[in-house]
Design an enzyme around this catalytic site. Structure first.
Site, PDB file in Angstrom:
ATOM      1  N   GLU A  74      -8.559  -6.169  14.063  1.00 27.19           N
ATOM      2  CA  GLU A  74      -7.379  -5.575  14.706  1.00 27.19           C
ATOM      3  C   GLU A  74      -7.100  -4.169  14.187  1.00 27.19           C
ATOM      4  O   GLU A  74      -7.388  -3.854  13.033  1.00 27.19           O
ATOM      5  CB  GLU A  74      -6.150  -6.456  14.454  1.00 27.19           C
ATOM      6  CG  GLU A  74      -6.255  -7.794  15.174  1.00 27.19           C
ATOM      7  CD  GLU A  74      -4.977  -8.632  15.133  1.00 27.19           C
ATOM      8  OE1 GLU A  74      -4.678  -9.265  16.147  1.00 27.19           O
ATOM      9  OE2 GLU A  74      -4.280  -8.638  14.088  1.00 27.19           O
ATOM     10  N   CYS A 128      -3.663   2.572  12.311  1.00 28.74           N
ATOM     11  CA  CYS A 128      -3.870   1.735  11.136  1.00 28.74           C
ATOM     12  C   CYS A 128      -5.206   1.028  11.375  1.00 28.74           C
ATOM     13  O   CYS A 128      -5.332   0.255  12.333  1.00 28.74           O
ATOM     14  CB  CYS A 128      -2.721   0.733  11.038  1.00 28.74           C
ATOM     15  SG  CYS A 128      -2.936  -0.483   9.738  1.00 28.74           S
ATOM     16  N   CYS A 150     -10.554 -10.733   4.652  1.00 25.55           N
ATOM     17  CA  CYS A 150     -10.238 -10.159   3.341  1.00 25.55           C
ATOM     18  C   CYS A 150     -10.408 -11.228   2.272  1.00 25.55           C
ATOM     19  O   CYS A 150     -10.136 -12.402   2.506  1.00 25.55           O
ATOM     20  CB  CYS A 150      -8.789  -9.658   3.358  1.00 25.55           C
ATOM     21  SG  CYS A 150      -8.308  -8.777   1.856  1.00 25.55           S
ATOM     22  N   CYS A 154      -3.725 -12.293  -1.000  1.00 25.43           N
ATOM     23  CA  CYS A 154      -2.287 -12.097  -1.276  1.00 25.43           C
ATOM     24  C   CYS A 154      -1.504 -13.137  -0.476  1.00 25.43           C
ATOM     25  O   CYS A 154      -1.745 -13.321   0.724  1.00 25.43           O
ATOM     26  CB  CYS A 154      -1.846 -10.689  -0.889  1.00 25.43           C
ATOM     27  SG  CYS A 154      -2.756  -9.399  -1.751  1.00 25.43           S
ATOM     28  N   CYS A 177       0.341 -12.327   2.940  1.00 22.25           N
ATOM     29  CA  CYS A 177      -0.405 -11.550   3.938  1.00 22.25           C
ATOM     30  C   CYS A 177      -1.253 -12.446   4.831  1.00 22.25           C
ATOM     31  O   CYS A 177      -1.874 -13.395   4.353  1.00 22.25           O
ATOM     32  CB  CYS A 177      -1.295 -10.549   3.210  1.00 22.25           C
ATOM     33  SG  CYS A 177      -2.223  -9.466   4.306  1.00 22.25           S
ATOM     34  N   GLY A 202      -8.412  -6.113   5.461  1.00 19.97           N
ATOM     35  CA  GLY A 202      -9.445  -5.818   4.463  1.00 19.97           C
ATOM     36  C   GLY A 202      -8.954  -4.964   3.314  1.00 19.97           C
ATOM     37  O   GLY A 202      -7.876  -4.380   3.367  1.00 19.97           O
ATOM     38  N   GLU A 203      -9.765  -4.938   2.264  1.00 17.76           N
ATOM     39  CA  GLU A 203      -9.444  -4.143   1.069  1.00 17.76           C
ATOM     40  C   GLU A 203     -10.432  -2.969   1.023  1.00 17.76           C
ATOM     41  O   GLU A 203     -11.622  -3.162   0.724  1.00 17.76           O
ATOM     42  CB  GLU A 203      -9.572  -5.054  -0.174  1.00 17.76           C
ATOM     43  CG  GLU A 203      -9.559  -4.345  -1.496  1.00 17.76           C
ATOM     44  CD  GLU A 203      -8.412  -3.360  -1.689  1.00 17.76           C
ATOM     45  OE1 GLU A 203      -7.241  -3.717  -1.443  1.00 17.76           O
ATOM     46  OE2 GLU A 203      -8.681  -2.200  -2.065  1.00 17.76           O
ATOM     47  N   SER A 227      -4.824   2.400   1.255  1.00 19.65           N
ATOM     48  CA  SER A 227      -4.014   1.435   0.515  1.00 19.65           C
ATOM     49  C   SER A 227      -4.892   0.405  -0.186  1.00 19.65           C
ATOM     50  O   SER A 227      -5.846  -0.109   0.391  1.00 19.65           O
ATOM     51  CB  SER A 227      -3.065   0.728   1.493  1.00 19.65           C
ATOM     52  OG  SER A 227      -2.223  -0.159   0.809  1.00 19.65           O
ATOM     53  N   SER A 251      -0.405  -1.377  -3.379  1.00 22.14           N
ATOM     54  CA  SER A 251       0.412  -2.540  -3.018  1.00 22.14           C
ATOM     55  C   SER A 251       0.818  -3.226  -4.312  1.00 22.14           C
ATOM     56  O   SER A 251       0.086  -4.036  -4.852  1.00 22.14           O
ATOM     57  CB  SER A 251      -0.411  -3.490  -2.139  1.00 22.14           C
ATOM     58  OG  SER A 251      -0.822  -2.811  -0.982  1.00 22.14           O
ATOM     59  N   LEU A 252       2.001  -2.878  -4.794  1.00 20.55           N
ATOM     60  CA  LEU A 252       2.428  -3.387  -6.099  1.00 20.55           C
ATOM     61  C   LEU A 252       3.186  -4.711  -5.934  1.00 20.55           C
ATOM     62  O   LEU A 252       2.811  -5.725  -6.498  1.00 20.55           O
ATOM     63  CB  LEU A 252       3.283  -2.322  -6.796  1.00 20.55           C
ATOM     64  CG  LEU A 252       3.661  -2.598  -8.247  1.00 20.55           C
ATOM     65  CD1 LEU A 252       2.438  -2.773  -9.127  1.00 20.55           C
ATOM     66  CD2 LEU A 252       4.549  -1.466  -8.789  1.00 20.55           C
ATOM     67  N   ASN A 295       7.393  -9.036   6.238  1.00 24.73           N
ATOM     68  CA  ASN A 295       7.242  -9.482   7.628  1.00 24.73           C
ATOM     69  C   ASN A 295       6.821 -10.937   7.667  1.00 24.73           C
ATOM     70  O   ASN A 295       6.151 -11.421   6.762  1.00 24.73           O
ATOM     71  CB  ASN A 295       6.186  -8.617   8.330  1.00 24.73           C
ATOM     72  CG  ASN A 295       6.642  -7.185   8.453  1.00 24.73           C
ATOM     73  OD1 ASN A 295       7.705  -6.909   8.998  1.00 24.73           O
ATOM     74  ND2 ASN A 295       5.856  -6.258   7.920  1.00 24.73           N
ATOM     75  N   CYS A 302       3.017  -4.643   8.981  1.00 20.49           N
ATOM     76  CA  CYS A 302       2.264  -4.792   7.731  1.00 20.49           C
ATOM     77  C   CYS A 302       2.050  -6.258   7.399  1.00 20.49           C
ATOM     78  O   CYS A 302       3.000  -7.036   7.404  1.00 20.49           O
ATOM     79  CB  CYS A 302       3.018  -4.182   6.559  1.00 20.49           C
ATOM     80  SG  CYS A 302       3.356  -2.465   6.745  1.00 20.49           S
TER      81      CYS A 302
HETATM   82  N1  SAH Z   1      -5.866  -4.523   1.155  1.00 16.76           N
HETATM   83  C1  SAH Z   1      -5.131  -3.300   1.130  1.00 16.76           C
HETATM   84  C2  SAH Z   1      -4.888  -2.758   2.523  1.00 16.76           C
HETATM   85  C3  SAH Z   1      -3.908  -3.554   3.344  1.00 16.76           C
HETATM   86  S1  SAH Z   1      -2.511  -2.573   3.582  1.00 16.76           S
HETATM   87  C4  SAH Z   1      -3.839  -3.488   0.368  1.00 16.76           C
HETATM   88  O1  SAH Z   1      -3.524  -4.601   0.006  1.00 16.76           O
HETATM   89  O2  SAH Z   1      -3.158  -2.505   0.077  1.00 16.76           O
HETATM   90  C5  SAH Z   1      -1.322  -3.685   4.165  1.00 16.76           C
HETATM   91  C6  SAH Z   1      -0.042  -3.578   3.397  1.00 16.76           C
HETATM   92  O3  SAH Z   1       0.882  -4.554   3.890  1.00 16.76           O
HETATM   93  C7  SAH Z   1      -0.240  -3.884   1.923  1.00 16.76           C
HETATM   94  O4  SAH Z   1       0.653  -3.134   1.158  1.00 16.76           O
HETATM   95  C8  SAH Z   1       0.148  -5.338   1.883  1.00 16.76           C
HETATM   96  O5  SAH Z   1       0.441  -5.770   0.595  1.00 16.76           O
HETATM   97  C9  SAH Z   1       1.339  -5.342   2.800  1.00 16.76           C
HETATM   98  N2  SAH Z   1       1.709  -6.666   3.292  1.00 16.76           N
HETATM   99  C10 SAH Z   1       0.943  -7.764   3.368  1.00 16.76           C
HETATM  100  N3  SAH Z   1       1.628  -8.798   3.882  1.00 16.76           N
HETATM  101  C11 SAH Z   1       2.856  -8.326   4.148  1.00 16.76           C
HETATM  102  C12 SAH Z   1       4.009  -8.909   4.726  1.00 16.76           C
HETATM  103  N4  SAH Z   1       4.026 -10.175   5.112  1.00 16.76           N
HETATM  104  N5  SAH Z   1       5.099  -8.128   4.869  1.00 16.76           N
HETATM  105  C13 SAH Z   1       5.088  -6.835   4.490  1.00 16.76           C
HETATM  106  N6  SAH Z   1       4.017  -6.219   3.964  1.00 16.76           N
HETATM  107  C14 SAH Z   1       2.911  -6.965   3.784  1.00 16.76           C
END
Ligand code: SAH
Length: 342
Positions: free
Chosen positions: A91, A104, A111, A115, A118, A158-159, A190, A213-214, A289, A332
């Site tokens: 996507e 995006c 992935c 997380c 996600c 993906g990462e 990211s 993504s902290l 989200n 996101c």
């Molecule tokens: N793998 C990379 C690229 C993905 S970016 C990364 O983790 O950064 C997608 C962003 O959306 C990341 O910051 C991820 O942590 C965040 N994300 C994932 N699930 C989410 C959710 N349910 N609500 C809001 N942000 C989310």
């Protein structure tokens, strides 16, 4: 067969001259592929038929075709489900901002990072995308919408730092003046915190924006929500971030999904403030989200406002990310790989 769209212009020149052709033809082919988004050699009308058929025998042009397209009724955000040459589905999302169109893009089919909040990892990991497949998401969306995309965020499925070489190749192709020529300053990458990749990226001294993504101020919370934290914990990650800002002089953007009752207390804000204080950075809060398999709830507007107040006391610059495309699961963390053939 060779993936011609992943080749740099100089690699293409070497190949074309090795085939006994003039090197300027490489420039013509490159321009067809990267400026005009050609999906077949037949489109390359300034190249002889004979040479085109030779090219066709030796090279593949990887493209992605539109399997499904959804448009948000709220904000015209467009989500594409793209089919790749081997049938896999990924996507991408196109968003309109005041300053132009942002895409995006996905960097992998699925992935590995897992997380908890996600959707992208739920169906597992299949494979890396090639540079050409990352480019194709942009070329196909531009053609379909009849627009020019000016900004890119590598925040899809993906990462990116787990597919380092292909992502670096993609970055050099997309910013090449002989192609779409998108400035690195208009690109964000990211990562969930792949520290080895952050150090590798640092050496390249690119002008892109690194987003981290902290999502948690300490190991206790981060271990629960982000498995990557068991390999590189918060201290190790933040040390890499400080090293990154020192070496590149680029400000880091920290993403922090606000999850009710998980990471949104005043104490979390204070701890985050203490740890980020003085760093060349910016915090982007994202009300979490919804993902149908999970039951995380977003923090209330009040909670978010309190959280911001505390971070600001530490001198930290904070913004809240506007949610786009929520009616089409394009926000996101909501992107996923589709089901492939099998
Ligand atoms: N793998 C990379 C690229 C993905 S970016 C990364 O983790 O950064 C997608 C962003 O959306 C990341 O910051 C991820 O942590 C965040 N994300 C994932 N699930 C989410 C959710 N349910 N609500 C809001 N942000 C989310």
């Amino acid at each position: 067969m060779t993936d011609i769209k992943s080749m740099t212009l100089s690699e293409l020149k070497d190949e074309i001259t090795a085939m006994g052709e003039k090197s300027f033809k490489a420039g013509q082919i490159y321009s067809w592929l990267h400026k005009h988004g050609a999906v077949s050699f037949d489109e390359m009308t300034n190249i002889s038929k004979e040479f085109r058929s030779k090219l066709e025998k030796n090279y593949d042009i990887y493209t992605c075709t539109i399997e499904k397209k959804l448009v948000s009724v709220y904000d015209n955000t467009v989500k594409y489900l793209f089919r790749l040459h081997d049938g896999e589905l990924i996507e991408s999302v196109v968003m309109k901002y005041k300053y132009g169109y942002t895409i995006c893009v996905s960097s992998q089919v699925g992935c590995k990072m897992g997380c908890k909040f996600c959707a992208s990892g739920i169906a597992g990991f299949i494979r890396n995308l090639t540079a050409s497949e990352i480019l194709s998401q942009i070329y196909t969306a531009q053609k379909d919408l009849g627009i020019r995309i000016s900004h890119i965020v590598m925040m899809g499925v993906g990462e990116p730092l787990d597919n380092f070489d292909n992502v670096m190749r993609f970055l050099s192709l997309i910013s090449d003046e002989n192609g779409l020529n998108i400035s690195m300053r208009n690109i964000s990458l990211s990562t969930c915190g792949v520290v080895s990749g952050i150090y590798e990226l640092m050496e390249k001294k690119l002008q892109l924006t690194l987003s981290i993504s902290l999502h948690a101020p300490n190991d206790e919370i981060r271990n629960q929500t982000m498995p990557v934290n068991s390999k590189w914990n918060v201290d190790t990650l933040l040390k890499a971030c400080r090293d990154y800002t020192k070496t590149t002089s680029r400000r880091i953007s920290f993403e922090y999904a606000m999850i009710s009752g998980v990471n949104d207390s005043d104490e979390c804000a204070r701890e985050l403030g203490r740890r980020l204080k003085g760093m060349l950075c910016h915090v982007n809060l994202i009300p979490v989200n919804s993902v149908k398999e999970r039951d995380y709830k977003k923090s209330s507007d009040n909670r978010i406002a309190e959280f911001i107040k505390i971070l600001e006391k530490f001198g930290i610059n904070v913004t809240v990310r506007r949610t786009l495309g929520s009616d089409i699961n394009a926000s996101c963390g909501q992107l996923r790989r589709g089901e492939g053939p099998k």
